[in-house]
Design a protein around this motif. Structure first.
Motif, short mmCIF file in Angstrom:
data_model
loop_
_atom_site.label_atom_id
_atom_site.label_comp_id
_atom_site.label_asym_id
_atom_site.label_seq_id
_atom_site.Cartn_x
_atom_site.Cartn_y
_atom_site.Cartn_z
N CYS A 10 0.82 -1.22 0.00
CA CYS A 10 0.00 0.00 0.00
C CYS A 10 0.85 1.27 0.00
CB CYS A 10 -0.90 -0.01 1.23
SG CYS A 10 0.02 -0.14 2.78
N ASP A 11 0.18 2.40 -0.26
CA ASP A 11 0.88 3.70 -0.31
C ASP A 11 0.10 4.77 0.47
OD1 ASP A 11 -1.25 3.80 -2.16
OD2 ASP A 11 -0.20 5.22 -3.47
N PRO A 12 -0.05 4.58 1.80
CA PRO A 12 -0.94 5.48 2.54
C PRO A 12 -0.48 6.94 2.54
CG PRO A 12 -0.12 3.66 3.91
CD PRO A 12 0.66 3.63 2.65
N CYS A 14 -4.81 8.60 2.10
CA CYS A 14 -6.03 8.69 2.91
C CYS A 14 -6.86 7.41 2.82
CB CYS A 14 -6.87 9.89 2.46
SG CYS A 14 -6.07 11.48 2.83
N ASP A 15 -7.16 6.95 1.60
CA ASP A 15 -8.04 5.78 1.52
C ASP A 15 -7.30 4.48 1.83
OD1 ASP A 15 -6.74 6.18 -0.94
OD2 ASP A 15 -8.27 5.10 -2.05
N ASP A 16 -5.98 4.45 1.60
CA ASP A 16 -5.19 3.28 2.04
C ASP A 16 -5.29 3.15 3.56
OD1 ASP A 16 -3.01 2.67 -0.41
OD2 ASP A 16 -3.66 4.74 -0.27
N THR A 17 -5.28 4.30 4.24
CA THR A 17 -5.36 4.29 5.70
C THR A 17 -6.66 3.65 6.16
OG1 THR A 17 -3.96 6.22 5.88
CG2 THR A 17 -5.46 5.83 7.72
N GLY A 39 3.73 6.29 -4.21
CA GLY A 39 2.56 6.57 -5.05
C GLY A 39 1.92 7.87 -4.65
N ASN A 40 0.97 7.78 -3.73
CA ASN A 40 0.25 8.99 -3.34
C ASN A 40 1.21 10.10 -2.93
OD1 ASN A 40 -2.41 8.15 -3.77
ND2 ASN A 40 -2.37 6.94 -1.90
N VAL A 41 2.25 9.70 -2.19
CA VAL A 41 3.33 10.63 -1.84
C VAL A 41 4.64 9.85 -1.90
CG1 VAL A 41 2.04 12.34 -0.44
CG2 VAL A 41 2.77 10.20 0.62
N ILE A 123 -3.31 -5.27 -3.04
CA ILE A 123 -2.49 -4.17 -3.57
C ILE A 123 -3.36 -2.91 -3.68
CG2 ILE A 123 -0.90 -3.46 -5.39
CD1 ILE A 123 -0.88 -6.40 -6.36
N THR A 124 -2.95 -1.85 -2.98
CA THR A 124 -3.75 -0.62 -3.03
C THR A 124 -2.94 0.59 -3.49
OG1 THR A 124 -3.35 -0.05 -0.71
CG2 THR A 124 -5.25 -1.48 -1.15
N GLY A 125 -1.86 0.33 -4.17
CA GLY A 125 -1.04 1.43 -4.70
C GLY A 125 -0.48 1.01 -6.04
N PRO A 126 0.41 1.81 -6.62
CA PRO A 126 1.11 1.40 -7.84
C PRO A 126 1.83 0.07 -7.59
CG PRO A 126 1.46 3.72 -7.40
CD PRO A 126 0.77 3.17 -6.19
N PHE A 165 -5.17 6.35 -11.30
CA PHE A 165 -3.88 6.70 -10.70
C PHE A 165 -2.92 5.52 -10.51
CE2 PHE A 165 -1.14 7.48 -7.02
CZ PHE A 165 -0.49 8.64 -7.41
N ASN A 166 -3.37 4.47 -9.84
CA ASN A 166 -2.44 3.37 -9.49
C ASN A 166 -1.82 2.73 -10.72
OD1 ASN A 166 -2.84 3.74 -6.78
ND2 ASN A 166 -4.35 2.10 -6.57
N ILE A 167 -2.60 2.65 -11.79
CA ILE A 167 -2.07 2.04 -13.01
C ILE A 167 -1.17 3.04 -13.73
CG2 ILE A 167 -2.66 0.85 -15.18
CD1 ILE A 167 -3.79 -0.60 -12.72
N HIS A 239 -11.83 4.16 -2.39
CA HIS A 239 -11.30 3.21 -3.38
C HIS A 239 -10.66 1.98 -2.71
CE1 HIS A 239 -11.90 6.35 -6.33
NE2 HIS A 239 -11.16 7.18 -5.64
N ASP A 240 -9.59 2.23 -1.96
CA ASP A 240 -8.79 1.11 -1.45
C ASP A 240 -9.52 0.18 -0.48
OD1 ASP A 240 -6.71 2.00 -3.01
OD2 ASP A 240 -5.76 3.15 -1.41
N PRO A 241 -10.40 0.72 0.37
CA PRO A 241 -11.09 -0.18 1.31
C PRO A 241 -11.92 -1.26 0.62
CG PRO A 241 -11.30 2.09 2.05
CD PRO A 241 -10.70 2.14 0.67
#
Ligand code: BDR
Ligand code: CA
Length: 309
Positions: A10-12, A14-17, A39-41, A123-126, A165-167, A239-241
């Motif tokens: 993951c790439d926390p 907000c939604d990864d969190t 990813g996100n940051v 998997i919740t990020g790139p 985004f992730n893709i 998204h991620d949840p």
């Protein structure tokens, strides 16, 4: 009940969190480790956020830092959505929690080599860490039960008109994962845009009044403000949840087994996912693509999970 063994990449975020809080709250999941992606940051921020979340809620979980950059490109981040730290205005408690000395790819390989049962990888990020892992240790693929992925879209993109985004951040990595032959459950924007939280539902979460509720409120509220300002929406997609919610309650979702491909060459379409719902391309069906959610059940799950932490 037998627990589901999982690894979360993951790439926390907000939604990864929120996805992590959902996972921490539900004892039917056995979290064997968390690998962190950029990813996100920047990777340093996603790693620090993960460390602090784990420190606050389940400090036994092992964490490994992942690749700093996509396989072939420079990194694209999304501070406008997630804030400079990745978590909006949320300030997580400091923690002594230490990272694994192995990097994400080596850590994944160690867990999978040592396991006697197959493990699901969420998997919740790139997908850079996972693609590098698949290229380096193809023999360990057979230890993966399936990938449950947030990514892609057949309804237009959220970073370009075509790409999710992730893709988009690492489309070459996504291509490797989609072609891996490992079973895939995909949560694209098709479903996640309908997994939204309304403002009053968010206030109900806030009223729980615990650390978990404060963190969830802050993270969701930050994303909500972005969606209000950018799209005029009065609610915010989670998204991620959806990935964790699927593992907890599959029948909350509907989907179809189809071919999913990644656009790597288009002038305007780099990172677009081709989701062939109508089998026009006659390609092997490589993913179960979720496209409907029982939103009310999802919101109840979210609320009850956060309350239980
Ligand atoms: C995805 O992109 C990120 O910004 C979110 O964390 C989510 O994983 C949604 O397109
Ligand atoms: Ca994410």
């Amino acid at each position: 009940m037998k627990k589901i063994p999982i690894i979360i990449d993951c790439d926390p975020g907000c939604d990864d969190t929120i996805a992590l809080l959902l996972a921490f709250a539900n004892k039917s999941l056995d979290i064997r480790g968390i690998t962190v992606s950029a990813g996100n940051v920047h990777i340093n921020n996603t790693t620090e956020n993960t460390r602090r979340l784990v420190g606050a809620f389940n400090s036994k979980i092992k964490i490994a830092k992942g690749c700093e950059k996509p396989m072939f490109k420079t990194i694209v981040t999304a501070p406008e959505v997630h804030g400079e730290s990745g978590l909006g205005e949320v300030v997580l408690p400091r923690t002594e929690k230490e990272l694994e000395t192995l990097n994400a790819v080596e850590f994944l390989s160690k867990i999978l080599r040592d396991t006697t049962e197959k493990i699901t990888v969420v998997i919740t990020g790139p997908m850079t860490n996972i693609a590098v892992f698949l290229m380096t240790y193809p023999e360990l693929k057979e230890k993966i039960e399936k990938f449950v992925i947030m990514g892609g879209s057949s309804i237009g993109g959220n970073v370009t008109p075509a790409a999710e985004f992730n893709i988009y951040v690492d489309a070459e990595a996504a291509d490797i994962v989609f072609k891996s032959g490992v079973e895939i459950v995909l949560c694209p924007l098709d479903v996640t845009m309908n997994a939204f939280v309304e403002e009053e539902e968010l206030l109900r979460i806030k009223s729980i009044g615990t650390l978990a509720a404060d963190i969830a409120f802050g993270a969701i509220n930050h994303a909500l403000n972005f969606y209000k300002d950018t799209y005029g929406r009065k609610n915010v997609p989670m998204h991620d949840p959806c990935t964790i919610a699927y593992l907890l309650k599959e029948d909350m979702f509907e989907g179809k087994k189809v071919f999913v491909g990644t656009e790597l060459k288009g002038e305007f379409t780099y990172g677009e996912t081709i989701i062939d719902y109508n089998d026009k391309l006659k390609q092997p069906k490589n993913a179960l693509v979720l496209n409907k959610i029982n939103r009310e059940a999802f919101i109840e799950m979210l609320y009850n999970s956060i309350k239980s932490l």
